[in-house]
Design a protein around this motif. Structure first.
Motif, short mmCIF file in Angstrom:
data_model
loop_
_atom_site.label_atom_id
_atom_site.label_comp_id
_atom_site.label_asym_id
_atom_site.label_seq_id
_atom_site.Cartn_x
_atom_site.Cartn_y
_atom_site.Cartn_z
N GLN A 6 2.63 4.99 11.55
CA GLN A 6 2.19 3.95 11.02
C GLN A 6 3.38 2.96 11.01
O GLN A 6 3.31 1.60 11.45
N THR B 123 0.74 -1.26 -0.15
CA THR B 123 -0.21 0.18 0.13
C THR B 123 0.85 1.13 -0.08
O THR B 123 2.04 1.40 0.56
N ARG C 200 -1.71 -1.76 7.12
CA ARG C 200 -0.17 -1.45 6.76
C ARG C 200 -0.28 -0.47 5.67
O ARG C 200 -1.04 0.14 5.09
N LEU C 201 0.95 0.47 5.79
CA LEU C 201 1.46 1.31 5.12
C LEU C 201 2.64 1.18 4.70
O LEU C 201 3.64 1.31 5.38
N ALA D 23 -5.23 5.65 3.37
CA ALA D 23 -4.34 5.14 2.76
C ALA D 23 -4.03 3.51 3.27
O ALA D 23 -3.95 2.47 2.68
N ILE D 24 -4.23 3.31 4.61
CA ILE D 24 -4.09 2.35 5.29
C ILE D 24 -5.07 1.38 5.18
O ILE D 24 -4.75 0.05 4.76
N GLY E 89 5.50 5.88 1.42
CA GLY E 89 4.93 7.18 1.39
C GLY E 89 5.60 8.00 0.36
O GLY E 89 6.93 7.92 0.46
N VAL F 34 -4.00 9.35 5.76
CA VAL F 34 -2.83 8.20 5.88
C VAL F 34 -3.76 6.98 6.37
O VAL F 34 -3.69 6.12 6.02
N LEU G 134 0.78 5.70 0.08
CA LEU G 134 0.01 7.11 0.00
C LEU G 134 0.84 7.90 -0.71
O LEU G 134 2.18 8.19 -0.39
N GLU H 115 2.69 9.17 8.30
CA GLU H 115 3.14 7.97 7.99
C GLU H 115 4.17 7.10 8.76
O GLU H 115 4.29 5.91 8.89
#
Length: 253
Positions: A132, A9, A84-85, A78-79, A88, A75, A11, A129
């Protein structure tokens, strides 16, 4: 599908055009679920449409990066359900235009606007970001800086200050979060071919800007996004805290 990107994933701030859009398309093509943010819904929707037409997964959220609450919400979008992220990419920013002024004549209003969007916006995106990524124990961030992150430009005080700051934020975050195996870097991009570059700019100024790049041209957005993908990928696993010039030789002069 790229095994390095499958089921990840990301952002991307400033994802409605230019470097942000090119990066979003490249990540999505590899199997990453991409969330793009920006101030203009129409351009964000266009980016997502292009992602989905190519078979990828994308979504958008309209966000002013100088608004802390809005950035925090972006954010979380996006998660999503993944929890999870992975990546970025902080690309949102505004330029100072061509109204250059000596330092003592530089508009305080213009300076504040550059700092609010280009620097504060990058700080806020990184802040959430990194929260996370620290919780999950992995991640990679790339800030889109500028050649003016590394050199001065007469008459451009606000933009140069903001972009030096964007590079500095990457260095600090890289040191703070290396123990969690989070890598943070920046790209010092040269002038990039986008609609904004030609808009309201005389042919003489455009020619001078191109001439400042020793390769004799300005970049395509994809040439910058290729470098972004390298810095996000395991291929750069020992690279953190750097500002990489991708600028046609601009800062080598």
């Amino acid at each position: 599908m790229n095994p390095e990107l499958a089921d990840t994933t990301a952002l991307i701030t400033g994802g409605g055009s230019g470097i942000g859009r090119a990066t979003a398309l490249a990540l999505a093509a590899g199997g990453c679920t991409v969330t793009v943010t920006g101030r203009t819904e129409r351009t964000l929707a266009e980016t997502v449409e292009q992602i989905e037409t190519a078979g990828g997964k994308g979504r958008y959220t309209v966000t002013d990066v100088s608004d802390e609450g809005a950035v925090q919400r972006a954010v979380q979008v996006a998660i999503g359900d993944s929890g999870r992220l992975d990546f970025g990419v902080n690309s949102a920013g505004i330029s100072g235009g061509d109204n250059l002024k000596p330092f003592a004549e530089y508009s305080t209003e213009t300076f504040d606007r550059m700092i609010s969007v280009d620097l504060r916006g990058t700080f806020l995106a990184m802040k959430y970001e990194l929260r996370q990524m620290a919780a999950q124990g992995f991640g990679a961030i790339v800030n889109i800086a500028s050649g003016t992150s590394l050199v001065g430009v007469p008459g451009f005080a606000g933009y140069v200050a903001a972009k030096h700051g964007v590079s500095g934020l990457a260095k600090v975050a890289a040191l703070d979060y290396s123990p969690q195996q989070i890598r943070v870097n920046a790209i010092a991009a040269g002038l990039v071919e986008t609609p904004l570059i030609a808009e309201g700019r005389s042919p003489e100024i455009t020619a001078a800007r191109i001439a400042a790049h020793p390769l004799g041209r300005i970049a395509r957005p994809e040439e910058i996004s290729d470098a972004v993908l390298y810095l996000l990928s395991p291929r750069s696993s020992f690279v953190t805290g750097v500002t990489m010039p991708v600028d046609g030789g601009y800062v080598a002069r």
